[in-house]
Structures are given as structure tokens and as C-alpha cells.
Design a protein around this motif. Structure first.
Motif, PDB file in Angstrom:
ATOM      1  N   LEU A  16      49.777  47.653  27.792  1.00  0.00           N
ATOM      2  CA  LEU A  16      51.015  47.589  26.751  1.00  0.00           C
ATOM      3  C   LEU A  16      51.635  46.197  26.522  1.00  0.00           C
ATOM      4  CD1 LEU A  16      52.931  51.167  27.597  1.00  0.00           C
ATOM      5  CD2 LEU A  16      51.531  50.743  25.629  1.00  0.00           C
ATOM      6  N   GLY A  17      51.476  45.475  27.553  1.00  0.00           N
ATOM      7  CA  GLY A  17      51.930  44.131  27.311  1.00  0.00           C
ATOM      8  C   GLY A  17      51.587  43.265  28.528  1.00  0.00           C
ATOM      9  N   LEU A  18      51.455  41.947  28.375  1.00  0.00           N
ATOM     10  CA  LEU A  18      51.079  41.229  29.484  1.00  0.00           C
ATOM     11  C   LEU A  18      52.096  40.947  30.907  1.00  0.00           C
ATOM     12  CD1 LEU A  18      48.932  38.566  27.316  1.00  0.00           C
ATOM     13  CD2 LEU A  18      48.043  40.445  28.430  1.00  0.00           C
ATOM     14  N   ARG A  19      53.100  41.440  30.378  1.00  0.00           N
ATOM     15  CA  ARG A  19      54.228  41.326  31.679  1.00  0.00           C
ATOM     16  C   ARG A  19      54.385  42.560  32.047  1.00  0.00           C
ATOM     17  NH1 ARG A  19      58.664  36.848  29.661  1.00  0.00           N
ATOM     18  NH2 ARG A  19      57.301  35.094  29.663  1.00  0.00           N
ATOM     19  N   SER A  20      53.675  43.846  31.665  1.00  0.00           N
ATOM     20  CA  SER A  20      53.980  45.320  31.949  1.00  0.00           C
ATOM     21  C   SER A  20      53.553  45.360  33.309  1.00  0.00           C
ATOM     22  CB  SER A  20      53.440  46.002  30.860  1.00  0.00           C
ATOM     23  OG  SER A  20      51.628  45.961  31.235  1.00  0.00           O
ATOM     24  N   ALA A  21      53.908  46.662  33.954  1.00  0.00           N
ATOM     25  CA  ALA A  21      53.301  46.957  35.223  1.00  0.00           C
ATOM     26  C   ALA A  21      51.802  46.946  35.333  1.00  0.00           C
ATOM     27  CB  ALA A  21      53.873  48.261  35.690  1.00  0.00           C
ATOM     28  N   GLN A  22      51.115  47.501  33.995  1.00  0.00           N
ATOM     29  CA  GLN A  22      49.862  47.770  34.065  1.00  0.00           C
ATOM     30  C   GLN A  22      48.917  46.243  34.256  1.00  0.00           C
ATOM     31  OE1 GLN A  22      51.924  48.472  31.615  1.00  0.00           O
ATOM     32  NE2 GLN A  22      50.905  50.006  30.289  1.00  0.00           N
ATOM     33  N   ALA A  23      49.534  45.206  33.576  1.00  0.00           N
ATOM     34  CA  ALA A  23      49.013  43.994  33.912  1.00  0.00           C
ATOM     35  C   ALA A  23      49.220  43.224  34.998  1.00  0.00           C
ATOM     36  CB  ALA A  23      49.472  43.131  32.489  1.00  0.00           C
ATOM     37  N   VAL A  24      50.380  43.674  35.761  1.00  0.00           N
ATOM     38  CA  VAL A  24      50.582  42.969  36.795  1.00  0.00           C
ATOM     39  C   VAL A  24      49.812  43.461  38.093  1.00  0.00           C
ATOM     40  CG1 VAL A  24      52.528  43.023  38.747  1.00  0.00           C
ATOM     41  CG2 VAL A  24      53.252  42.315  36.388  1.00  0.00           C
ATOM     42  N   VAL A  25      49.504  44.753  38.074  1.00  0.00           N
ATOM     43  CA  VAL A  25      48.676  45.606  39.123  1.00  0.00           C
ATOM     44  C   VAL A  25      47.182  45.201  38.827  1.00  0.00           C
ATOM     45  CG1 VAL A  25      47.782  47.813  39.754  1.00  0.00           C
ATOM     46  CG2 VAL A  25      50.162  47.623  39.287  1.00  0.00           C
ATOM     47  N   LEU A  26      46.785  44.944  37.564  1.00  0.00           N
ATOM     48  CA  LEU A  26      45.341  44.618  37.130  1.00  0.00           C
ATOM     49  C   LEU A  26      45.197  42.967  37.762  1.00  0.00           C
ATOM     50  CD1 LEU A  26      44.645  45.993  33.768  1.00  0.00           C
ATOM     51  CD2 LEU A  26      43.436  46.526  35.935  1.00  0.00           C
ATOM     52  N   HIS A  27      46.386  42.419  37.421  1.00  0.00           N
ATOM     53  CA  HIS A  27      46.168  40.995  38.033  1.00  0.00           C
ATOM     54  C   HIS A  27      46.024  40.756  39.613  1.00  0.00           C
ATOM     55  CE1 HIS A  27      48.140  36.795  38.655  1.00  0.00           C
ATOM     56  NE2 HIS A  27      46.794  36.564  38.416  1.00  0.00           N
ATOM     57  N   ASP A  28      46.856  41.844  40.172  1.00  0.00           N
ATOM     58  CA  ASP A  28      46.652  41.945  41.790  1.00  0.00           C
ATOM     59  C   ASP A  28      45.240  42.359  41.926  1.00  0.00           C
ATOM     60  OD1 ASP A  28      49.486  41.069  42.193  1.00  0.00           O
ATOM     61  OD2 ASP A  28      49.950  43.158  42.395  1.00  0.00           O
ATOM     62  N   TYR A  29      44.904  42.994  41.372  1.00  0.00           N
ATOM     63  CA  TYR A  29      43.515  43.503  41.657  1.00  0.00           C
ATOM     64  C   TYR A  29      42.429  42.469  41.309  1.00  0.00           C
ATOM     65  CZ  TYR A  29      38.825  45.555  40.294  1.00  0.00           C
ATOM     66  OH  TYR A  29      37.376  45.605  40.168  1.00  0.00           O
ATOM     67  N   TRP A  30      42.522  41.901  40.291  1.00  0.00           N
ATOM     68  CA  TRP A  30      41.496  40.546  40.045  1.00  0.00           C
ATOM     69  C   TRP A  30      41.937  39.578  40.935  1.00  0.00           C
ATOM     70  CZ3 TRP A  30      42.325  35.357  38.654  1.00  0.00           C
ATOM     71  CH2 TRP A  30      41.323  34.778  38.199  1.00  0.00           C
ATOM     72  N   ARG A  31      42.921  39.389  41.437  1.00  0.00           N
ATOM     73  CA  ARG A  31      43.130  38.026  42.328  1.00  0.00           C
ATOM     74  C   ARG A  31      42.463  38.492  43.738  1.00  0.00           C
ATOM     75  NH1 ARG A  31      49.040  36.095  43.767  1.00  0.00           N
ATOM     76  NH2 ARG A  31      49.356  38.405  44.011  1.00  0.00           N
ATOM     77  N   SER A  32      42.412  39.730  44.024  1.00  0.00           N
ATOM     78  CA  SER A  32      41.727  40.180  45.421  1.00  0.00           C
ATOM     79  C   SER A  32      40.189  40.117  45.222  1.00  0.00           C
ATOM     80  CB  SER A  32      42.023  41.613  45.768  1.00  0.00           C
ATOM     81  OG  SER A  32      41.666  42.549  44.663  1.00  0.00           O
ATOM     82  N   ARG A  33      39.510  40.080  43.834  1.00  0.00           N
ATOM     83  CA  ARG A  33      38.321  40.310  43.534  1.00  0.00           C
ATOM     84  C   ARG A  33      38.189  39.157  42.372  1.00  0.00           C
ATOM     85  NH1 ARG A  33      35.974  46.589  43.874  1.00  0.00           N
ATOM     86  NH2 ARG A  33      34.095  45.049  43.497  1.00  0.00           N
ATOM     87  N   PRO A  34      38.309  37.976  42.500  1.00  0.00           N
ATOM     88  CA  PRO A  34      38.169  37.112  41.271  1.00  0.00           C
ATOM     89  C   PRO A  34      36.642  36.914  40.626  1.00  0.00           C
ATOM     90  CG  PRO A  34      38.202  35.696  43.435  1.00  0.00           C
ATOM     91  CD  PRO A  34      38.511  37.293  43.632  1.00  0.00           C
ATOM     92  N   GLU A  35      35.850  37.399  41.244  1.00  0.00           N
ATOM     93  CA  GLU A  35      34.313  37.478  40.843  1.00  0.00           C
ATOM     94  C   GLU A  35      34.267  38.375  39.672  1.00  0.00           C
ATOM     95  OE1 GLU A  35      34.215  40.460  43.885  1.00  0.00           O
ATOM     96  OE2 GLU A  35      35.423  38.344  43.733  1.00  0.00           O
ATOM     97  N   VAL A  36      35.023  39.195  39.678  1.00  0.00           N
ATOM     98  CA  VAL A  36      35.069  40.657  38.790  1.00  0.00           C
ATOM     99  C   VAL A  36      35.234  40.065  37.267  1.00  0.00           C
ATOM    100  CG1 VAL A  36      36.158  42.740  37.736  1.00  0.00           C
ATOM    101  CG2 VAL A  36      35.566  42.270  40.442  1.00  0.00           C
ATOM    102  N   ALA A  37      34.272  40.429  36.333  1.00  0.00           N
ATOM    103  CA  ALA A  37      34.600  40.150  35.106  1.00  0.00           C
ATOM    104  C   ALA A  37      35.470  41.115  34.263  1.00  0.00           C
ATOM    105  CB  ALA A  37      33.226  40.229  34.308  1.00  0.00           C
TER     106      ALA A  37
END
Length: 324
Positions: A94-115
Motif C-alpha cells: 500500500l505504501g513504501l512506509r507501510s507495515a507491509q514494506a517494513v516487514v518485507l524489508h526486514d525479510y530482505w535484510r535477513s536474506r539479501p540474496e533474494v530477488a
């Protein structure tokens, strides 16, 4: 039409600054400016106006944006079609500052190799997000269709996570000194949530919330964006708003805004993913597993009826069944 110019326009429109778009695209800000200028010459219209905070799409730019996103998505899928297995997981938030984006960023930081490609369709009607998943423009969309029977048979809705709400107030608000507040304490206070679009899932959420707790949620007036909302809260002794506990908000130090958890019961916004029923993107499973690892909410958490009803897929499985 230059696809990379269209891509530069989309990212600049979503991020609000040419510099941020350039950083994300791995080019110079001058290159982004030149691409957008060339695109404007091709289209014969201005796509952006400059503001103190960056750039904003003009009316022509706003009209062009959803089509531009589609151009970029189809170009990416055309490339992915000849590079099997290399396509990034494309998720609409819904937005790049939304909870969805924040949780996805946390996921990506733990797995930065993921596209991973996080986009914002910027549509209020959930049917448009459903159409984007159905067309393959995105692999998944953080939307809820409150009537699962309205989903096309080739799509389904799976539970992602619940986002607890917080009260956001300025330092002069009567509740500014509270460590927590109950829904009962919010009665009689003006809760201003500009931008509640009729027909959207969040409109239904706030309708149920106000009915359940007798709250006064006011959506009056135009939505000038989060920065203006935060400025108003900082100066007000009677206006408050509701935000997700994981939503990212940044304000000047002098605003002294307060984020106050709501408890007794906790109020939570349910977040779901619309995904293809058959052959979803292979990267989706790990993302859903990450959501499942988030801390659980208290037992007395309030949710709207569509999040607590026993919604079923046509194969008899619950809507929260896995994403394989």
C-alpha cells in the motif's frame, strides 16, 4: 517508447525524489532527469512538478502512472520469460512506509540474496489490485477482498499478518502523556484519517471499528500526504490519528509527536496477500514463512469480521493455507 525512461518515471513518482530513484536504479540523478525529460517530449506533456520535498506527478503524470507501471511490469516479465527462474518476486504494497514494506524489508535484510521487487500500484479499489495479480503484473498484492466469493477462481487470499494500531498525537493532546490507551478512552476524541477512499478495504475497516467502539473517525478534507498530517498533529490539542505500529513515520524533532499503543483490547488491521491459486512465484513461500515468525498479538485483539469469519477456498482449505 524507451522502457528505461518509463521505469525512471515510475520510480521517481513512487519515491518522490529523483535522487532516490537514481540510487535505486543504479544511475546518476542527471541520467534520470534526462530520461524523464525525453519521455515528456515523446508524450508532449509535463509529468512532474517540483516541490520543496522533491517531485510530484502532474495530473497527466497521475493518469500515465498506472499504465507506466504496466509497461515496466510487462517488460520485466518478457525478460524473465527468457531467463527462467531469474524473475524477482514482485509484491504490491500500500505504501513504501507501510507495515507491509517494513516487514518485507526486514525479510530482505535477513536474506539479501533474494530477488525482491516491492511496488505500489496506488489503487484504492481492491478489484484493480486483483486484476493486476490476475494479469501477472505482480506476483502478489497486499490487499484484502472482504468477500472472498468475489475473487476470481484462479486467485486466492492468504493471511499475511495483523498490524496493531497506535494512537499518534501531538504534545498538547489530552492523551499525550498516556503510556497506553484503551478504545474506550478514545471515545469523544477526533481521530482524523484523511484519504479513506469509498469502496476500499480500509473504508470497511473503519466503518466496523467506529461501530464496534463508538469512535469518531473523521475523513473530512483532502489528503495532502503524511507530512502535512504530521504538521497538523504537532500543532493541535484535539486532533489524533491512527497508525500501524510497524508503519514508518519520520517527523522533525520539534514536533514531539507521541505514538501510544492501544490495548484492552488491541486493535489490529488484518493484512492478506492476493496470490495465484496455481503455480505462485517460488519465492513466495519463504516470505509467508517469515510472516508466520512474527510475534503473536494478545488474545483479546479486535479484528474486523472479514478477518475472523471462516473464509474458505473452493478446494475446502482455509484462506490461510500455505502459499505453495
Amino acid at each position: 517508447m524507451d522502457t528505461e525512461a518509463v521505469r525512471s518515471f515510475v520510480r521517481a513518482a513512487e519515491l518522490g525524489q529523483l535522487r532516490h530513484a537514481a540510487d535505486e536504479l543504479g544511475v546518476t540523478q542527471q541520467a534520470v532527469s534526462k530520461r524523464i525529460a525525453a519521455l515528456e517530449r515523446t508524450l508532449g506533456v509535463r509529468l512532474f512538478t517540483r516541490t520543496a520535498r522533491g517531485v510530484e506527478p502532474t495530473l497527466d503524470g497521475q493518469a500515465f502512472l498506472p499504465h507506466a507501471r504496466s509497461v515496466v511490469a510487462h517488460a520485466d516479465r518478457a525478460v524473465a520469460a527468457i531467463r527462467r527462474g531469474s524473475g524477482a518476486l514482485r509484491i504490491d504494497v500500500l505504501g513504501l512506509r507501510s507495515a507491509q514494506a517494513v516487514v518485507l524489508h526486514d525479510y530482505w535484510r535477513s536474506r539479501p540474496e533474494v530477488a525482491l521487487d516491492v511496488v505500489t500500484l496506488r489503487v484504492d479499489d481492491p478489484r484493480l489490485a486483483v486484476a493486476a495479480v490476475r494479469a501477472g503484473d505482480v506476483d502478489a498484492s497486499f490487499r484484502s477482498v472482504t468477500d472472498p466469493a468475489a475473487l476470481p477462481p484462479e486467485l486466492r487470499m492468504i493471511h499475511a499478518f495483523h498490524s496493531p494500531l497506535e494512537l499518534l498525537v501531538g504534545p498538547r493532546h489530552p492523551l499525550a502523556g498516556a503510556r497506553t490507551v484503551t478504545p474506550a478512552q478514545l471515545r469523544g476524541h477526533r481521530i482524523w484519517v484523511p484519504g479513506i477512499a469509498p469502496g476500499s478495504e480500509w473504508a470497511e475497516f473503519y466503518d466496523e471499528l467506529t461501530t464496534a467502539f463508538g469512535l469518531r473517525v473523521d475523513a473530512a478534507g483532502p489528503n495532502f500526504g503524511n507530512e502535512v498530517l504530521l504538521d497538523i498533529l504537532a500543532d493541535s490539542d484535539d486532533v489524533a490519528t491512527l497508525v500501524g505500529s510497524r508503519d514508518r513515520y519520520v517527523w522533525p524533532t520539534g514536533h514531539d509527536l507521541r505514538r501510544i499503543p492501544i490495548a484492552g483490547p488491541t486493535l489490529a488491521y488484518p493484512l492478506s496477500l492476493i496470490v495465484p491459486r496455481e503455480n505462485p512465484h517460488p519465492g513466495l513461500r519463504a516470505v509467508v514463512d517469515h510472516f508466520a515468525s512474527l510475534p503473536p498479538l494478545p488474545e483479546d485483539t479486535w479484528l474486523p469480521t472479514w478477518a475472523t469469519a471462516p473464509h474458505r477456498d473452493t478446494d475446502g482449505r482455509g484462506a490461510g493455507h500455505d502459499a505453495r
